[in-house]
Scaffold this motif. Structure first.
Motif, PDB file in Angstrom:
ATOM      1  N   THR A 157      -6.191   7.289  12.966  1.00 32.81           N
ATOM      2  CA  THR A 157      -5.983   5.710  12.266  1.00 32.81           C
ATOM      3  C   THR A 157      -5.038   5.769  11.308  1.00 32.81           C
ATOM      4  N   ILE A 158      -5.186   6.304   9.730  1.00 34.87           N
ATOM      5  CA  ILE A 158      -4.448   5.944   8.230  1.00 34.87           C
ATOM      6  C   ILE A 158      -2.911   5.337   8.691  1.00 34.87           C
ATOM      7  N   MET A 159      -2.338   6.392   9.795  1.00 32.16           N
ATOM      8  CA  MET A 159      -1.347   6.374  10.779  1.00 32.16           C
ATOM      9  C   MET A 159      -0.831   5.227  12.046  1.00 32.16           C
ATOM     10  N   VAL A 160      -2.589   4.209  12.158  1.00 35.97           N
ATOM     11  CA  VAL A 160      -1.727   3.423  13.239  1.00 35.97           C
ATOM     12  C   VAL A 160      -1.416   2.293  11.849  1.00 35.97           C
ATOM     13  N   ILE A 161      -2.578   1.743  10.873  1.00 31.30           N
ATOM     14  CA  ILE A 161      -1.708   1.248   9.834  1.00 31.30           C
ATOM     15  C   ILE A 161      -0.785   0.934   9.155  1.00 31.30           C
ATOM     16  N   THR A 162       0.278   2.574   8.799  1.00 30.89           N
ATOM     17  CA  THR A 162       1.133   2.133   8.476  1.00 30.89           C
ATOM     18  C   THR A 162       2.361   2.206   8.819  1.00 30.89           C
ATOM     19  N   GLN A 182      14.268  -5.530  14.965  1.00 32.52           N
ATOM     20  CA  GLN A 182      14.599  -6.449  13.881  1.00 32.52           C
ATOM     21  C   GLN A 182      12.489  -6.862  12.636  1.00 32.52           C
ATOM     22  N   SER A 183      11.877  -6.664  14.275  1.00 38.40           N
ATOM     23  CA  SER A 183      10.532  -6.949  13.288  1.00 38.40           C
ATOM     24  C   SER A 183      10.174  -5.818  12.441  1.00 38.40           C
ATOM     25  N   GLU A 184      10.255  -4.570  13.542  1.00 38.25           N
ATOM     26  CA  GLU A 184      10.242  -3.239  12.732  1.00 38.25           C
ATOM     27  C   GLU A 184      10.976  -3.805  11.439  1.00 38.25           C
ATOM     28  N   LYS A 185      12.046  -4.103  10.567  1.00 37.89           N
ATOM     29  CA  LYS A 185      12.763  -4.077   9.794  1.00 37.89           C
ATOM     30  C   LYS A 185      11.620  -4.965   8.899  1.00 37.89           C
ATOM     31  N   GLN A 186      10.943  -5.792   9.185  1.00 35.90           N
ATOM     32  CA  GLN A 186      10.581  -6.966   8.350  1.00 35.90           C
ATOM     33  C   GLN A 186       9.515  -6.477   8.365  1.00 35.90           C
ATOM     34  N   GLU A 187       8.849  -5.573   9.090  1.00 42.81           N
ATOM     35  CA  GLU A 187       7.536  -4.353   8.691  1.00 42.81           C
ATOM     36  C   GLU A 187       7.972  -4.448   7.316  1.00 42.81           C
ATOM     37  N   ARG A 188       9.198  -3.222   7.772  1.00 45.70           N
ATOM     38  CA  ARG A 188       8.955  -2.224   6.168  1.00 45.70           C
ATOM     39  C   ARG A 188       9.049  -2.916   5.311  1.00 45.70           C
ATOM     40  N   LEU A 189       9.561  -3.475   5.022  1.00 47.75           N
ATOM     41  CA  LEU A 189       9.709  -4.090   3.484  1.00 47.75           C
ATOM     42  C   LEU A 189       8.505  -4.804   3.303  1.00 47.75           C
ATOM     43  N   LEU A 190       7.082  -5.204   4.137  1.00 50.37           N
ATOM     44  CA  LEU A 190       5.828  -5.343   4.217  1.00 50.37           C
ATOM     45  C   LEU A 190       5.405  -4.361   3.248  1.00 50.37           C
ATOM     46  N   LEU A 191       5.286  -3.322   3.809  1.00 55.92           N
ATOM     47  CA  LEU A 191       5.139  -2.302   3.630  1.00 55.92           C
ATOM     48  C   LEU A 191       5.024  -1.744   2.631  1.00 55.92           C
ATOM     49  N   THR A 192       5.030  -2.343   1.641  1.00 51.85           N
ATOM     50  CA  THR A 192       5.631  -1.871   0.155  1.00 51.85           C
ATOM     51  C   THR A 192       4.572  -1.333  -0.685  1.00 51.85           C
ATOM     52  N   PRO A 193       4.458  -0.838  -1.961  1.00 50.19           N
ATOM     53  CA  PRO A 193       2.712  -0.077  -2.026  1.00 50.19           C
ATOM     54  C   PRO A 193       1.854  -1.827  -3.619  1.00 50.19           C
ATOM     55  N   ARG A 194       3.544  -1.800  -3.560  1.00 46.61           N
ATOM     56  CA  ARG A 194       2.403  -3.428  -4.152  1.00 46.61           C
ATOM     57  C   ARG A 194       1.740  -4.507  -3.224  1.00 46.61           C
ATOM     58  N   MET A 195       1.793  -4.690  -1.782  1.00 46.62           N
ATOM     59  CA  MET A 195       1.676  -4.531  -0.345  1.00 46.62           C
ATOM     60  C   MET A 195       0.060  -4.356  -0.472  1.00 46.62           C
ATOM     61  N   PRO A 199      -5.465  -4.369  -1.671  1.00 42.94           N
ATOM     62  CA  PRO A 199      -6.695  -4.297  -0.224  1.00 42.94           C
ATOM     63  C   PRO A 199      -6.954  -2.752  -0.735  1.00 42.94           C
ATOM     64  N   ALA A 200      -6.175  -2.144  -1.054  1.00 43.36           N
ATOM     65  CA  ALA A 200      -7.051  -0.334  -1.056  1.00 43.36           C
ATOM     66  C   ALA A 200      -7.850   0.032  -2.479  1.00 43.36           C
ATOM     67  N   VAL A 201      -7.273  -0.633  -3.192  1.00 42.79           N
ATOM     68  CA  VAL A 201      -8.362  -0.388  -4.844  1.00 42.79           C
ATOM     69  C   VAL A 201      -9.905  -1.238  -4.399  1.00 42.79           C
ATOM     70  N   LEU A 202      -9.770  -2.059  -3.510  1.00 43.56           N
ATOM     71  CA  LEU A 202     -10.720  -2.999  -3.151  1.00 43.56           C
ATOM     72  C   LEU A 202     -11.844  -1.986  -2.278  1.00 43.56           C
ATOM     73  N   VAL A 245     -13.478   0.992   6.956  1.00 39.72           N
ATOM     74  CA  VAL A 245     -13.079  -0.025   6.018  1.00 39.72           C
ATOM     75  C   VAL A 245     -11.007  -0.046   6.216  1.00 39.72           C
ATOM     76  N   LEU A 246     -10.855   1.497   7.052  1.00 42.22           N
ATOM     77  CA  LEU A 246      -9.146   1.890   6.812  1.00 42.22           C
ATOM     78  C   LEU A 246      -8.744   0.277   7.769  1.00 42.22           C
ATOM     79  N   GLY A 247     -10.039   0.122   9.058  1.00 42.95           N
ATOM     80  CA  GLY A 247      -9.103  -0.817  10.183  1.00 42.95           C
ATOM     81  C   GLY A 247      -9.525  -2.631   9.234  1.00 42.95           C
ATOM     82  N   ALA A 248     -10.240  -2.210   7.907  1.00 44.48           N
ATOM     83  CA  ALA A 248     -10.398  -3.445   7.212  1.00 44.48           C
ATOM     84  C   ALA A 248      -9.092  -3.463   6.365  1.00 44.48           C
TER      85      ALA A 248
END
Lengths: 165, 102
Positions: free
Chosen positions: A16-21, A79-92, A96-99, B18-21
């Protein structure tokens, strides 16, 4: 059986972690299928063999095939893969991760404060589910059929090609 | 067999939810958002199955079947909307939805 449960839990969490990254949607989809299959194993261990079969056939089969078809029709490409990669920064990720970390630690605290109680396994057969489904839950079955009909008509209307509104 | 605490299964359900969220919050591609919603629905189903396991009743599994039906209808509508969105915007970026104009 306990080891199997914890191994498939680890597989489910990792995939699941792999899915969202992932940046590539097809890769994410394949990891999602792995996640669903490991959850199906967990269902089997928890005494729900019928639900495990449904998970494989409907979730990992039908619903994921729908995703595959849509990804093939849209063909997002590099093209969209590149765009997604730009958005996958630690700042993004940070907010959400801390919360979410706070939320999950609260949930785990709530679940562990009572102390683990070993449950006794009772395998629920498809017959039990059917008796329950068409006995006390019959109204739910009817509502589900109405929901599916509404979904069918809605999708037919939305996905028409020449709509110009 | 059958010595797994139901709390551990509930913890896994909480973790997957939570991962999905996080996926819904972080990703901007509509397909990824829909996949994350699927993860969350599946986690909710896992929580029902874990509760059904704890009490040895069939009700949790009946609820899972309703969740499965709902997930099927939801993902069909969501993907149809994504198709129309892509036809109009030529992108799947959810941020560009502010240019929809009715």
């Amino acid at each position: 059986m306990n080891e199997l449960f914890y191994i498939s839990s680890a597989v489910a969490a990792a995939s699941t972690i792999m899915v969202i990254t992932r940046a590539n949607s097809v890769h994410a989809l394949l990891y999602l299928i792995v996640s669903l299959l490991s959850v199906a194993v967990i269902f089997y261990i928890l005494g729900a063999p019928f639900i495990a079969a449904l998970e494989v056939i409907i979730y990992a089969g039908a619903i994921m095939v729908l995703f595959v078809f849509v990804i093939m029709m849209l063909n997002p490409g590099p093209q969209s893969e590149k765009q997604e990669r730009l958005l996958l920064t630690p700042r993004m990720w940070a907010g959400p991760a801390v919360l979410s970390l706070i939320l999950i630690s609260e949930l785990i605290y709530a679940l562990t404060s009572a102390g683990p109680q070993a449950a006794t396994l009772r395998v629920v057969s498809p017959k039990d589910i059917g008796v329950s489904l068409f006995g006390p839950y019959a109204i739910g079955v009817e509502l589900a059929s109405i929901l599916l009909l509404a979904g069918l008509i809605g999708v037919y209307h939305i996905a028409q090609k020449g709509r110009q509104d | 067999m059958g010595t797994i605490p139901a709390e551990h299964a509930l913890m896994l359900a909480a973790l997957l939810f939570v991962l999905g969220a996080v996926g819904v919050l972080v990703r901007r591609d509509i397909i990824f958002i829909l996949m994350s919603i699927e993860i969350m629905l599946n986690a909710a189903g896992l929580a029902f199955i874990a509760s059904g396991y704890k009490w040895g009743q069939a009700d949790g599994q009946v609820m899972f079947m309703f969740i499965l039906t709902m997930a099927g209808a939801e993902v069909a509508v969501g993907l149809a909307l994504a198709l129309q969105f892509y036809r109009k915007q030529k992108t799947l970026d959810a941020d560009s939805a502010n240019k929809m104009r009715g």
